[in-house]
Design a protein around this motif. Structure first.
Motif, short mmCIF file in Angstrom:
data_model
loop_
_atom_site.label_atom_id
_atom_site.label_comp_id
_atom_site.label_asym_id
_atom_site.label_seq_id
_atom_site.Cartn_x
_atom_site.Cartn_y
_atom_site.Cartn_z
N ALA A 15 0.84 -1.20 0.00
CA ALA A 15 0.00 0.00 0.00
C ALA A 15 0.87 1.25 0.00
CB ALA A 15 -0.90 0.00 1.23
N VAL A 16 0.39 2.25 -0.69
CA VAL A 16 1.05 3.55 -0.71
C VAL A 16 0.29 4.41 0.28
CG1 VAL A 16 1.75 5.52 -2.09
CG2 VAL A 16 1.62 3.25 -3.15
N SER A 17 0.94 4.84 1.33
CA SER A 17 0.24 5.61 2.37
C SER A 17 0.13 7.08 1.99
CB SER A 17 0.97 5.48 3.71
OG SER A 17 2.16 6.26 3.69
N GLU A 18 -0.89 7.71 2.54
CA GLU A 18 -1.06 9.15 2.33
C GLU A 18 0.12 9.91 2.92
OE1 GLU A 18 -5.01 10.30 3.58
OE2 GLU A 18 -5.93 9.15 1.96
N ASP A 19 0.68 9.42 4.01
CA ASP A 19 1.85 10.08 4.61
C ASP A 19 3.04 10.05 3.65
OD1 ASP A 19 0.43 10.64 6.93
OD2 ASP A 19 1.26 8.93 8.05
N ASP A 20 3.24 8.92 2.99
CA ASP A 20 4.34 8.78 2.05
C ASP A 20 4.13 9.70 0.84
OD1 ASP A 20 6.81 7.72 1.34
OD2 ASP A 20 5.95 5.97 0.36
N ILE A 21 2.90 9.75 0.35
CA ILE A 21 2.57 10.64 -0.77
C ILE A 21 2.79 12.10 -0.37
CG2 ILE A 21 0.72 11.47 -2.28
CD1 ILE A 21 -0.44 8.55 -2.01
N ALA A 22 2.29 12.47 0.81
CA ALA A 22 2.44 13.85 1.29
C ALA A 22 3.92 14.21 1.41
CB ALA A 22 1.72 14.04 2.62
N ALA A 23 4.72 13.29 1.92
CA ALA A 23 6.15 13.56 2.07
C ALA A 23 6.79 13.81 0.71
CB ALA A 23 6.84 12.40 2.78
N PHE A 24 6.42 13.02 -0.30
CA PHE A 24 6.97 13.23 -1.64
C PHE A 24 6.51 14.56 -2.23
CE2 PHE A 24 6.65 12.96 -6.26
CZ PHE A 24 7.98 12.76 -6.57
N VAL A 25 5.23 14.86 -2.11
CA VAL A 25 4.69 16.10 -2.66
C VAL A 25 5.39 17.30 -2.02
CG1 VAL A 25 2.63 17.57 -2.74
CG2 VAL A 25 2.46 15.15 -3.37
N VAL A 26 5.56 17.26 -0.72
CA VAL A 26 6.22 18.36 -0.03
C VAL A 26 7.68 18.47 -0.47
CG1 VAL A 26 7.08 19.10 2.23
CG2 VAL A 26 4.67 18.48 1.95
N GLU A 27 8.36 17.35 -0.53
CA GLU A 27 9.77 17.35 -0.92
C GLU A 27 9.96 17.93 -2.32
OE1 GLU A 27 12.82 13.99 -2.42
OE2 GLU A 27 11.87 13.57 -0.50
N ARG A 28 9.10 17.54 -3.26
CA ARG A 28 9.26 17.96 -4.65
C ARG A 28 8.61 19.30 -4.99
NH1 ARG A 28 12.42 14.99 -8.38
NH2 ARG A 28 11.25 16.19 -9.89
N PHE A 29 7.48 19.61 -4.34
CA PHE A 29 6.68 20.74 -4.79
C PHE A 29 6.42 21.81 -3.73
CE2 PHE A 29 5.35 16.90 -7.11
CZ PHE A 29 5.71 17.25 -8.40
N LEU A 30 6.62 21.50 -2.47
CA LEU A 30 6.35 22.45 -1.38
C LEU A 30 7.48 22.46 -0.36
CD1 LEU A 30 2.59 21.60 -0.70
CD2 LEU A 30 3.47 23.76 -1.62
N PRO A 31 8.71 22.73 -0.78
CA PRO A 31 9.81 22.70 0.18
C PRO A 31 9.56 23.65 1.34
CG PRO A 31 10.49 23.70 -1.90
CD PRO A 31 9.10 23.19 -2.10
N GLY A 32 9.95 23.20 2.52
CA GLY A 32 9.80 24.01 3.71
C GLY A 32 8.49 23.80 4.45
#
Length: 100
Positions: A15-32
């Protein structure tokens, strides 16, 4: 009485968790931003956090990191609008269900 052979359990993709997805989105698109602060229903497209290229980057990450190949017909804005939508799209792709 001889032992009955056990049927193998069907293989399922992790399973792909929402936490893992959020971490990727933040890392790539919302730094900080703290990934814990990204609401699972926050509209990533309407707020211009991601665009069509971002959808492709997320789909590539799902394939590379989680082994989930999202079919072309599922690469829709609806399927990548939020962290929750991305999780659902990934689950459907992993299950072979195609369009989200």
């Amino acid at each position: 009485m001889p032992a009955q052979p056990h049927a193998a359990a069907p293989a399922t993709a992790p399973a792909v968790s929402e936490d893992d997805i959020a971490a990727f989105v933040v890392e790539r698109f919302l730094p900080g931003v703290d990934p814990a602060e990204l609401d699972a229903d926050y509209d990533l497209l309407a707020t211009a956090v991601i665009d069509s290229l971002g959808v492709l980057r997320i789909a590539e990450w799902l394939a590379d990191r989680h082994g989930v190949a999202v079919p072309d017909e599922a690469l829709t804005t609806r399927g990548f609008r939020s962290v929750r939508a991305i999780r659902i799209t990934a689950e459907r792709a992993a299950a072979g269900e195609g369009r989200a």
